[in-house]
Design an enzyme around this catalytic site. Structure first.
Site, PDB file in Angstrom:
ATOM      1  N   MET A  28       0.888  -1.048  -0.028  1.00 55.20           N
ATOM      2  CA  MET A  28       0.020  -0.111  -0.032  1.00 55.20           C
ATOM      3  C   MET A  28       0.790   1.273   0.018  1.00 55.20           C
ATOM      4  O   MET A  28       1.544   1.501   0.954  1.00 55.20           O
ATOM      5  CB  MET A  28      -0.934  -0.059   1.235  1.00 55.20           C
ATOM      6  CG  MET A  28      -1.944  -1.197   1.221  1.00 55.20           C
ATOM      7  SD  MET A  28      -2.899  -1.464   2.985  1.00 55.20           S
ATOM      8  CE  MET A  28      -1.911  -1.591   4.241  1.00 55.20           C
ATOM      9  N   HIS A 177      -7.532   0.497  -4.597  1.00 57.24           N
ATOM     10  CA  HIS A 177      -7.935   0.374  -6.058  1.00 57.24           C
ATOM     11  C   HIS A 177      -7.915  -1.066  -6.383  1.00 57.24           C
ATOM     12  O   HIS A 177      -7.183  -1.788  -5.803  1.00 57.24           O
ATOM     13  CB  HIS A 177      -6.466   1.304  -6.851  1.00 57.24           C
ATOM     14  CG  HIS A 177      -6.719   2.649  -6.884  1.00 57.24           C
ATOM     15  ND1 HIS A 177      -6.189   3.350  -5.782  1.00 57.24           N
ATOM     16  CD2 HIS A 177      -7.485   3.503  -7.596  1.00 57.24           C
ATOM     17  CE1 HIS A 177      -6.301   4.603  -5.969  1.00 57.24           C
ATOM     18  NE2 HIS A 177      -7.183   4.767  -6.869  1.00 57.24           N
ATOM     19  N   GLY A 211      -8.600  -9.286  -0.369  1.00 59.61           N
ATOM     20  CA  GLY A 211     -10.060  -8.890  -0.727  1.00 59.61           C
ATOM     21  C   GLY A 211     -10.968  -9.081   0.389  1.00 59.61           C
ATOM     22  O   GLY A 211     -11.307 -10.027   0.386  1.00 59.61           O
TER      23      GLY A 211
HETATM   24  C1  LIG Z   1      -4.903   1.986   2.259  1.00 56.71           C
HETATM   25  C2  LIG Z   1      -4.831   1.115   0.817  1.00 56.71           C
HETATM   26  C3  LIG Z   1      -3.836   1.502  -0.172  1.00 56.71           C
HETATM   27  C4  LIG Z   1      -3.668   0.662  -0.957  1.00 56.71           C
HETATM   28  N1  LIG Z   1      -2.513   0.866  -2.160  1.00 56.71           N
HETATM   29  C5  LIG Z   1      -2.161  -0.089  -2.869  1.00 56.71           C
HETATM   30  C6  LIG Z   1      -0.933  -0.062  -3.672  1.00 56.71           C
HETATM   31  O1  LIG Z   1      -0.420   1.070  -3.706  1.00 56.71           O
HETATM   32  N2  LIG Z   1      -0.748  -1.150  -4.563  1.00 56.71           N
HETATM   33  C7  LIG Z   1      -1.559  -1.828  -4.885  1.00 56.71           C
HETATM   34  O2  LIG Z   1      -1.169  -2.979  -5.636  1.00 56.71           O
HETATM   35  N3  LIG Z   1      -2.713  -2.189  -4.032  1.00 56.71           N
HETATM   36  C8  LIG Z   1      -3.091  -1.267  -3.105  1.00 56.71           C
HETATM   37  N4  LIG Z   1      -4.019  -1.471  -2.526  1.00 56.71           N
HETATM   38  C9  LIG Z   1      -4.978  -2.790  -2.627  1.00 56.71           C
HETATM   39  C10 LIG Z   1      -4.245  -3.870  -1.699  1.00 56.71           C
HETATM   40  O3  LIG Z   1      -3.302  -4.336  -2.522  1.00 56.71           O
HETATM   41  C11 LIG Z   1      -5.318  -5.259  -1.676  1.00 56.71           C
HETATM   42  O4  LIG Z   1      -5.658  -5.695  -2.691  1.00 56.71           O
HETATM   43  C12 LIG Z   1      -6.293  -4.859  -0.654  1.00 56.71           C
HETATM   44  O5  LIG Z   1      -5.905  -4.071   0.293  1.00 56.71           O
HETATM   45  C13 LIG Z   1      -6.900  -6.086  -0.157  1.00 56.71           C
HETATM   46  O6  LIG Z   1      -8.337  -5.925   0.575  1.00 56.71           O
HETATM   47  P1  LIG Z   1      -8.295  -5.408   1.867  1.00 56.71           P
HETATM   48  O7  LIG Z   1      -7.986  -4.140   1.780  1.00 56.71           O
HETATM   49  O8  LIG Z   1      -9.741  -5.780   2.118  1.00 56.71           O
HETATM   50  O9  LIG Z   1      -7.599  -6.635   2.710  1.00 56.71           O
HETATM   51  C14 LIG Z   1      -4.347  -0.511  -1.302  1.00 56.71           C
HETATM   52  C15 LIG Z   1      -5.341  -0.958  -0.316  1.00 56.71           C
HETATM   53  C16 LIG Z   1      -5.606   0.171   0.726  1.00 56.71           C
HETATM   54  C17 LIG Z   1      -6.638  -0.464   1.764  1.00 56.71           C
END
Ligand SMILES: Cc1cc2nc3c(=O)[nH]c(=O)nc-3n(C[C@H](O)[C@H](O)[C@H](O)COP(=O)(O)O)c2cc1C
Length: 323
Positions: A28, A177, A211
């Site tokens: 993230m 995203h 997810g």
């Molecule tokens: C605050 C936040 C920032 C995120 N930033 C990225 C990122 O920079 N790159 C990325 O591939 N996924 C990013 N994601 C998505 C995550 O890779 C991941 O798919 C997601 O957090 C999984 O779901 P969950 O939040 O319910 O655990 C982000 C998710 C959150 C919550």
């Protein structure tokens, strides 16, 4: 191998210092720092540092990444530079120019164990990046694996054809995203496993689920669907090690019923002026004042102005909370 047979535990072979099941924090950007990633790795999970999306030589993001990796080495007390760093770095790749020349050398220098790629676009895919990682791995004896986050079976197929070692199968419950047109992990993980069997890749490519997973129940469910491990993002935001603002952390621990308190939309990026994201992707975030005003019919320009004014005044209430 049929879809019902069990896959050998590839992740244990590649990352023997992690627990079974494999648990990683999501990459993230801005939130998954050296502190968070090393805390996860110390607990025998697999930590990821968010590396960003600006791959220009000496960009601020790449300079910060280099220092975060140096900090991670010191936090883990790994001083010898040729010793591997038992964590990964993730990148947002819809503008891939410069990755091979400018990013891979930093990752090689720090001998990271995993490279996470997410959000490519048609015509700017991961093929050259993954090939370069593989070639450098062979040439340098660098024990590194490529993770590719995917939100559709089509994206999974492309990632496997391009040489991904691990698919992070991201369902639409995910915070942040994601594919604008996607599906839940409950549908996607088995479909991706079937795809791997059909491609004859089930013993070469590993699957982890992401997810909406926040605890042991979600983790067990993911394993039941055929994943080898899980990735959690939102769950790690309200931790001491995460640099998210207090307002974000307080909101996250106080809200309930994610189905009604969050929404998947492209508007969140509009409000915070990050709507340079390709149309294939949107994001899930907490419904806050900006989204409520949008639903009442406020124009984007007025909404953006309100957002900027609040931030200028140090007011966090309109912040976008990806979750
Ligand atoms: C605050 C936040 C920032 C995120 N930033 C990225 C990122 O920079 N790159 C990325 O591939 N996924 C990013 N994601 C998505 C995550 O890779 C991941 O798919 C997601 O957090 C999984 O779901 P969950 O939040 O319910 O655990 C982000 C998710 C959150 C919550």
């Amino acid at each position: 191998m049929t879809a019902d047979e069990h896959r050998p535990n590839l992740l244990q072979g590649w990352f023997p210092y992690t627990t079974i099941p494999f648990i990683a924090n999501a990459s993230m950007y801005g939130f998954a720092t050296a502190e968070l990633a090393t805390a996860v790795s110390r607990a025998k999970g697999f930590g990821f540092i968010g590396g960003g999306f600006d791959f220009a030589a000496q960009s601020r993001q790449l300079q910060e990444l280099d220092s975060e990796l140096t900090k991670a080495r010191s936090l883990l007390k790994i001083t010898a530079l040729d010793e591997k760093l038992p964590l990964g770095v993730g990148f947002i790749t819809f503008r891939p120019v410069g990755f091979v020349e400018n990013v891979i050398p930093i990752l090689l220098k720090h001998r990271v164990a995993g490279i996470w790629l997410a959000f490519p676009t048609a015509g700017a895919d991961h093929a050259p990046i993954i090939s370069a990682i593989r070639a450098t791995r062979e040439r340098e004896g660098w024990n590194v694996r490529s993770f590719v986050q995917v939100g559709t079976v089509k994206a999974a197929k492309e990632a496997v054809e391009q040489g991904a070692d691990i698919l992070v199968v991201q369902g639409g419950d995910a915070g942040g995203h994601q594919w604008a047109q996607g599906a839940s992990a409950i549908a996607l993980v088995p479909e991706v496993n079937d795809l791997l069997s059909m491609m004859g890749k089930a013993t070469e490519v590993s699957v982890v689920a992401a997810g909406g997973i926040v605890d042991g129940r979600g983790c067990v469910a993911a394993l039941g669907l055929g994943a080898d491990g899980v990735v959690m993002g939102t769950r790690f935001l309200a931790t001491i090690e995460c640099p998210a603002p207090l307002f974000t952390k307080k909101t996250l621990v106080s809200i309930t019923d994610g189905a009604s308190s969050t929404i998947k939309s492209r508007q969140h990026d509009v409000f915070q002026s990050t709507d340079f994201w390709p149309v294939e992707f949107d994001g899930r975030a907490v419904i806050g004042p900006s989204y409520e005003d949008f639903e009442k019919g406020m124009s984007d320009s007025e909404n953006v102005a309100k957002y900027n004014k609040a931030r200028e005044n140090g007011n966090d209430e309109r912040r976008i909370i990806w979750a």
